[in-house]
Scaffold this active site. Structure first.
Site, PDB file in Angstrom:
ATOM      1  N   ASP A   1      45.048  38.654  29.261  1.00  0.00           N
ATOM      2  CA  ASP A   1      45.727  39.143  30.461  1.00  0.00           C
ATOM      3  C   ASP A   1      47.241  38.942  30.336  1.00  0.00           C
ATOM      4  O   ASP A   1      47.696  37.883  29.877  1.00  0.00           O
ATOM      5  CB  ASP A   1      45.196  38.344  31.662  1.00  0.00           C
TER       6      ASP A   1
ATOM      7  N   GLU B   1      46.808  42.753  26.768  1.00  0.00           N
ATOM      8  CA  GLU B   1      47.353  43.629  27.818  1.00  0.00           C
ATOM      9  C   GLU B   1      48.865  43.552  27.762  1.00  0.00           C
ATOM     10  O   GLU B   1      49.460  42.535  28.107  1.00  0.00           O
ATOM     11  CB  GLU B   1      46.867  43.197  29.199  1.00  0.00           C
TER      12      GLU B   1
HETATM   13  C1  NOJ Z   1      46.467  42.079  35.016  1.00  0.00           C
HETATM   14  C2  NOJ Z   1      45.070  42.302  35.514  1.00  0.00           C
HETATM   15  O1  NOJ Z   1      44.522  43.425  34.878  1.00  0.00           O
HETATM   16  C3  NOJ Z   1      45.171  42.458  37.022  1.00  0.00           C
HETATM   17  O2  NOJ Z   1      43.960  42.890  37.587  1.00  0.00           O
HETATM   18  C4  NOJ Z   1      45.608  41.140  37.600  1.00  0.00           C
HETATM   19  O3  NOJ Z   1      45.817  41.280  38.993  1.00  0.00           O
HETATM   20  C5  NOJ Z   1      46.919  40.671  36.962  1.00  0.00           C
HETATM   21  N1  NOJ Z   1      46.933  40.823  35.538  1.00  0.00           N
HETATM   22  C6  NOJ Z   1      47.143  39.207  37.235  1.00  0.00           C
HETATM   23  O4  NOJ Z   1      46.254  38.436  36.479  1.00  0.00           O
END
Ligand code: NOJ
Length: 528
Positions: A200, A264
């Site tokens: 993440d 990500e």
């Molecule tokens: C990215 C995640 O995909 C999202 O759903 C989340 O709210 C934020 N990061 C914070 O962790």
């Protein structure tokens, strides 16, 4: 060319709250997933990425973790998770977990200790700044969920940093104890048998040690973009220390064979390419969100896809994403016909496709009445319509009440079209989205050209057409897509071509002499 198995695998993202509820509480769970592995196997996927299943107060539905080494009771327990890994592995399906290293929940015991006093041993596990004169904030940094990234904590009168919701304080990665603990946590899950992680917000781990103000973004469009985008995040994103830590994660991933991590990262192509080269050519790839960010136009997609494949090169592999739990569903954005063609492209390009649960059914965004809004982003930024609940609707299994997802009311409403678009009906309809996905995936598994072939770009005079050839030794696959909502004709590229899949899922592919007729938004795959 590197023989990296993850460059060929198809990964299926499950948002566990919304996939399948086995105990009737209206929220999906691990047992529900376990019971549906057969469906996923038949679809032809190779790996599952589970959005977070750790204990959490669920302010951000699991991206606010209160214990990194357990399972939230709403999803099951460690025993149930072990069962899931075992069964998935016995079916040759890999399991990736979501790893959320940037922040915890405020209810995590580490934060509870940290906030207690300035001298608590865990104080430095989070990012605290003293109160300035006249109530000024420590700097201009912003939260992605709206407003400043700083919150004053009355217990000690200092501010803590939260890049997301105020209930998600950022960890201090400059403290080696934090890094050690988090790396150990990765090993804990790998030892349990998971095959890797989706990381993440991997770019945000380290922040500027001098806490400098970030400069204004000159291309920011007030009222249209997220306020977060009004700054250029040069002091909070992609710091060299962060890139190094991603390398360290990858070292841990590679302590055993055949593991994978996908990061990500929202960045320009040049940065993604740089990252491939810095990190590794084994078991690593950043997400590529181009299908989400680039308009659905043949020339714009072509420009990106041709260039991206060439830049990534044969030692690495691209990833392709049509949607996820943070993005409107592709069938809502493009409509059904073009969404089918998008799937054809995604599953036939070189690299790793990520299917977001329900995409294979053509699931659409759910309409969420105001009183049912759950996403903190939507609550904080109501005026901008940024909510993510619509793409998180319950999986549509059949046309019964609650769509076979649960036997009680689901945590989010169902999309009205579930009586037509559902697994049960689509299995029986030869022209369904589901059968289209299965046909493309079958071809992908069968044809070496799609599996390991190189990517050869094609050019067309017709501005609405896009296509490419995949080639491995003597075998070829030709993929052509009509990006317009009008019928089109093109001259077939030289060679002998046999149509194998049309996104219309019928046998009406119309070739007259060497001219090929396309129906609106149609995509067709051929072999030689
Ligand atoms: C990215 C995640 O995909 C999202 O759903 C989340 O709210 C934020 N990061 C914070 O962790």
């Amino acid at each position: 060319m590197v023989n990296n198995k993850w460059g060929h695998r198809i990964i299926y993202q499950i948002y566990p709250r919304s996939f399948k509820d086995s105990n009737g509480d209206g929220v999906g769970d691990l047992k529900g997933i376990n019971n549906e592995l057969k469906y996923l196997k038949e679809l032809g996927i190779d790996a599952i990425w589970l959005s977070p299943i750790y204990p959490s107060p669920m302010h951000d539905f699991g991206y606010d973790i209160s214990n990194y080494r357990d399972i939230d009771p709403v999803f099951g327990d460690l025993k149930e998770f072990d069962k899931l890994i075992k069964k998935a592995h016995s079916m040759d399906i890999k399991i990736l977990m979501d790893f959320v290293p940037n922040h915890t929940s405020t209810v995590h015991p580490w934060f509870q200790e940290s906030r207690e006093s300035l001298y608590n041993p865990k104080r430095d596990w989070y990012i605290w700044r003293p109160r300035e004169a006249h109530g000024k904030l420590p700097n201009n940094w912003l939260s992605q969920f709206g407003g400043p990234a700083w919150k004053l904590d009355p217990l000690t009168g200092e501010y803590y940093l939260h890049t997301f919701d105020a209930s998600q304080p950022d960890l201090n990665w400059r403290n080696p104890q934090v890094a050690d603990e988090m790396l150990d946590t990765m090993r804990y899950w790998l030892d349990k048998g998971v095959d890797g992680f989706r990381i993440d917000v991997a770019y945000l781990l380290f922040k500027d040690p001098f806490f400098r103000d970030e400069p204004l973004n000159p291309s920011y469009r007030s009222g249209r973009d997220m306020v977060y985008d009004s700054l250029l995040h040069i002091y909070t994103s992609a710091l060299p220390e962060t890139l190094n830590m991603i390398k360290t994660f990858n070292r841990i991933i590679n302590e055993a064979e055949d593991r994978f991590m996908v990061c990500e990262i929202h960045a320009y192509t040049s940065e993604l390419i740089k990252l491939y080269k810095i990190v590794d050519n084994r078991g690593f790839a950043p997400f590529n969100f181009s299908f989400i960010s680039i308009p659905w136009k043949a020339d714009e997609q072509k420009k990106f896809l041709d260039e991206f494949d060439a830049l990534v090169g044969h030692n690495y592999f691209p990833t392709y994403v049509l949607g996820n739990h943070d993005q409107p569903r592709i069938a809502t954005k493009l409509g059904d016909k073009a969404a089918r063609s998008a799937a054809l492209l995604q599953l036939t390009l070189r690299g790793t496709p990520f299917i977001y649960y329900g995409e294979e059914l053509g699931m659409k965004n759910v309409e969420i009445p105001i009183e049912k809004i759950r996403d903190p982003m939507a609550v904080n930024m109501r005026n901008l319509n940024f909510g993510r609940d619509p793409e998180r609707g319950p999986m549509q299994w059949n046309k019964n009440v609650f769509a076979g997802f649960s036997n009680s009311e689901p945590w989010l409403p169902l999309e009205r079209d579930y009586t037509d678009k559902n697994v049960f009906s689509e299995k029986r309809d030869p022209a369904s989205f589901l059968n289209l996905y299965k046909s493309i995936i079958r071809a992908r598994k069968k044809l070496k050209a799609l599996h390991s072939g190189k990517y050869i770009p094609l050019g067309f005079e017709n501005q609405d057409m896009f296509g490419f050839i995949r080639e491995f030794e003597n075998e070829k696959a030709l993929i052509l897509v009509n990006f317009s909502e009008r019928a089109q004709n093109i001259k077939l590229p030289a060679g002998k071509w046999k149509p194998i899949v049309s996104t219309y899922m019928d046998t009406f592919v119309n070739i007259e002499k060497d001219h090929l007729h396309f129906r609106p938004s149609e995509g067709i795959m051929f072999t030689n």
